[in-house]
Motif scaffolding. Sequence first.
Motif, PDB file in Angstrom:
ATOM      1  N   SER A 105      99.247  38.204  71.729  1.00 23.34           N
ATOM      2  CA  SER A 105      97.835  37.961  71.453  1.00 23.34           C
ATOM      3  C   SER A 105      97.578  37.706  69.972  1.00 23.34           C
ATOM      4  O   SER A 105      96.529  37.160  69.618  1.00 23.34           O
ATOM      5  CB  SER A 105      96.992  39.135  71.917  1.00 23.34           C
ATOM      6  N   VAL A 106      98.515  38.097  69.099  1.00 27.96           N
ATOM      7  CA  VAL A 106      98.325  37.775  67.686  1.00 27.96           C
ATOM      8  C   VAL A 106      99.258  36.654  67.260  1.00 27.96           C
ATOM      9  O   VAL A 106      99.381  36.355  66.077  1.00 27.96           O
ATOM     10  CB  VAL A 106      98.536  39.004  66.778  1.00 27.96           C
ATOM     11  N   TRP A 123      93.214  43.033  70.257  1.00 28.59           N
ATOM     12  CA  TRP A 123      91.957  42.426  69.799  1.00 28.59           C
ATOM     13  C   TRP A 123      90.780  43.336  70.077  1.00 28.59           C
ATOM     14  O   TRP A 123      89.883  43.477  69.252  1.00 28.59           O
ATOM     15  CB  TRP A 123      91.738  41.072  70.481  1.00 28.59           C
ATOM     16  N   ASN A 124      90.760  43.964  71.262  1.00 26.84           N
ATOM     17  CA  ASN A 124      89.642  44.849  71.586  1.00 26.84           C
ATOM     18  C   ASN A 124      89.552  45.985  70.586  1.00 26.84           C
ATOM     19  O   ASN A 124      88.469  46.321  70.110  1.00 26.84           O
ATOM     20  CB  ASN A 124      89.788  45.405  73.000  1.00 26.84           C
ATOM     21  N   TYR A 130      90.804  45.997  67.536  1.00 34.21           N
ATOM     22  CA  TYR A 130      90.456  45.441  66.227  1.00 34.21           C
ATOM     23  C   TYR A 130      88.953  45.235  66.103  1.00 34.21           C
ATOM     24  O   TYR A 130      88.313  45.726  65.173  1.00 34.21           O
ATOM     25  CB  TYR A 130      91.215  44.127  66.020  1.00 34.21           C
ATOM     26  N   PHE A 131      88.377  44.502  67.084  1.00 32.70           N
ATOM     27  CA  PHE A 131      86.931  44.236  67.036  1.00 32.70           C
ATOM     28  C   PHE A 131      86.144  45.533  67.012  1.00 32.70           C
ATOM     29  O   PHE A 131      85.239  45.717  66.190  1.00 32.70           O
ATOM     30  CB  PHE A 131      86.500  43.419  68.259  1.00 32.70           C
ATOM     31  N   TRP A 149      87.949  35.893  65.211  1.00 35.22           N
ATOM     32  CA  TRP A 149      88.309  37.090  64.440  1.00 35.22           C
ATOM     33  C   TRP A 149      87.254  37.432  63.395  1.00 35.22           C
ATOM     34  O   TRP A 149      87.084  38.603  63.049  1.00 35.22           O
ATOM     35  CB  TRP A 149      89.675  36.944  63.781  1.00 35.22           C
ATOM     36  N   THR A 193      83.449  44.529  73.594  1.00 31.42           N
ATOM     37  CA  THR A 193      84.338  43.574  72.940  1.00 31.42           C
ATOM     38  C   THR A 193      84.979  42.622  73.945  1.00 31.42           C
ATOM     39  O   THR A 193      85.434  41.550  73.573  1.00 31.42           O
ATOM     40  CB  THR A 193      85.465  44.284  72.179  1.00 31.42           C
ATOM     41  N   LYS A 206      95.355  32.924  72.386  1.00 33.32           N
ATOM     42  CA  LYS A 206      95.424  34.274  71.833  1.00 33.32           C
ATOM     43  C   LYS A 206      94.106  34.951  72.177  1.00 33.32           C
ATOM     44  O   LYS A 206      93.106  34.733  71.497  1.00 33.32           O
ATOM     45  CB  LYS A 206      95.587  34.219  70.314  1.00 33.32           C
ATOM     46  N   ASP A 215      91.812  38.374  74.263  1.00 37.20           N
ATOM     47  CA  ASP A 215      91.773  39.826  74.401  1.00 37.20           C
ATOM     48  C   ASP A 215      92.235  40.231  75.802  1.00 37.20           C
ATOM     49  O   ASP A 215      92.690  39.388  76.576  1.00 37.20           O
ATOM     50  CB  ASP A 215      90.365  40.354  74.096  1.00 37.20           C
TER      51      ASP A 215
END
Lengths: 268, 284
Positions: free
Chosen positions: A14-15, A42-43, A45-46, A116, A188, A202, A204
Amino acid sequence: MSCWITIQDYALRSVGIGERLLPKEDFTLCQQFTLIGSGMIWNVYFGAVALLAGFFLATALALGKNADNRLLRKPAEWFIFIFRGSPLFIQFFFAYFLFLSLKQVSPVFAPFTAAWLGALVTLFFNTAAYSGEIFYGALRSVPKGDLEAADAYGFSGWKKFRKITWPTMLRLAWPAYTNEAIFLFHATTLVFFSGFPAWRQKGDALYYANYFADKTFNPFIPYPILAGYFVLLTLVIVSLYGLVNRRLNRHLPQGVRRKIRLRPNLIR
Amino acid sequence: MSGLSWLSCYLTTGKHMSFYLSFGTVLMLLAITAPVALAFGFGGAMAARSHFLPVSWIGKTYIAIVRGVPDIAFFLFFVIAFDQAIEWVRHKTLCPDWTDPIRQGNDFVVCDAAKAPLSTAAQWVHEVYGFSLAVFTFAIVFGAFAANVLYGAMRAVPRAQMETAEAYGMTHRQAFWRILVPQMWVYALPGLSNLWMVLIKATPLLFLLGVEDIVYWARELGGSKTAKFTDYPHGDWRMWYFLALLVFYLLFTKVSEVVLERLMVRLSHGQATQAGEKQRKAEA
């Protein structure tokens, strides 16, 4: 292909690290677990960044809404009303297209059209508004006696706020704020369904769960996996916030301490 | 044409009419979902309160599962799951002599007669079917939340009221319907109005369920149009369309707030609560 290789290929997919192509057929359970888990990055991170940044803006908003000065109060009230009164989903769409238009004006806004940053900013404003309202409610219910005692001890201005008002406000708001945090992490999942493109796939966790459900026509595996990950994430949030709650309440006798009651909300 | 007359012509094209109609879709969804979800919630709360243990477990599990699992995953999951469940049941009843497995690898295969809706059906049938699935999904999810609110409200009715009912010789059922239900609404209303706000804000998710709602049209109409394909060329206006949606929702929320506040005043009338007492004193 063994599960270990799958994890090496897709754990950071995902990254953008690892195998480029997503699995196309013969989906294994391992692949689904790994990719959906990878999306959780991602979840987290957000949610984490928006919460952390939103906390400070929320305090400012709560103070603004509580201010006697109209010039401070009105903007805070409007900000909170706009972000709490409209669906986050529409906010995401609007923000994305707004940034697209701004990009034409100045290239400074180019990174904002990517999830992002663009989605993060939207989430940041959104959580600030919701938490701001919670903090405002708590600020208004700070016991009168505490403030009078502070005056009697000669506290005033910044020192009174930092030492008396603010900790009490946080203590009163904390159970509701915990729910807000859970609620934000759940929100998210909306990011990649609302305009913001998942560049090079990429995405979530929900993006990948949806990918598998579309490919296999079988929603009964990816979505429960996703739900499992979120239940785990919720448990982590609850225990972290529980630690803070313990610290905020450490001066109180056992009986009066405020317990966190779990009341996650659904959609914002 | 230019200026205002251009805009007024532009805003009354056939596609824009569909856009305006889709606001009706959203309102209709709310109008249907709210009572259905309330009914689900009432059923769930009654089940959770039941003295018969298995029923009480079912009620409590329903509330716990739906509330614990994250948001839109539920919407995405339920629509496919329902669709497949309906087709599976129809397949089993309509085509009993079908031998192939239904799940063939990555495909979900049922006989033609079991397709829901039939592939020969008119376009509107497909749309109504999709919309009903959406309503049902919304009702299940919000029903769980309503059940939780109503369950709490039923427990908030003062015990003395129920004891009085028993003293008058009412049966369990009579006391429930005549004493508990009329009184619980005032305790339920704050929770239910909160839920209504959340429901309003959940309506854009119709878009994810494949219904042609306001989000769909805003994206469609706002996208840049070239003179080649339309009489009304314009650049990328999606931002303005979504701004309009944002304003629509803000107004809707504001109106709801005012109406619910009035309803609360009405409901508090004659109740054994602080607000009811205040009204009584003001009148006396």
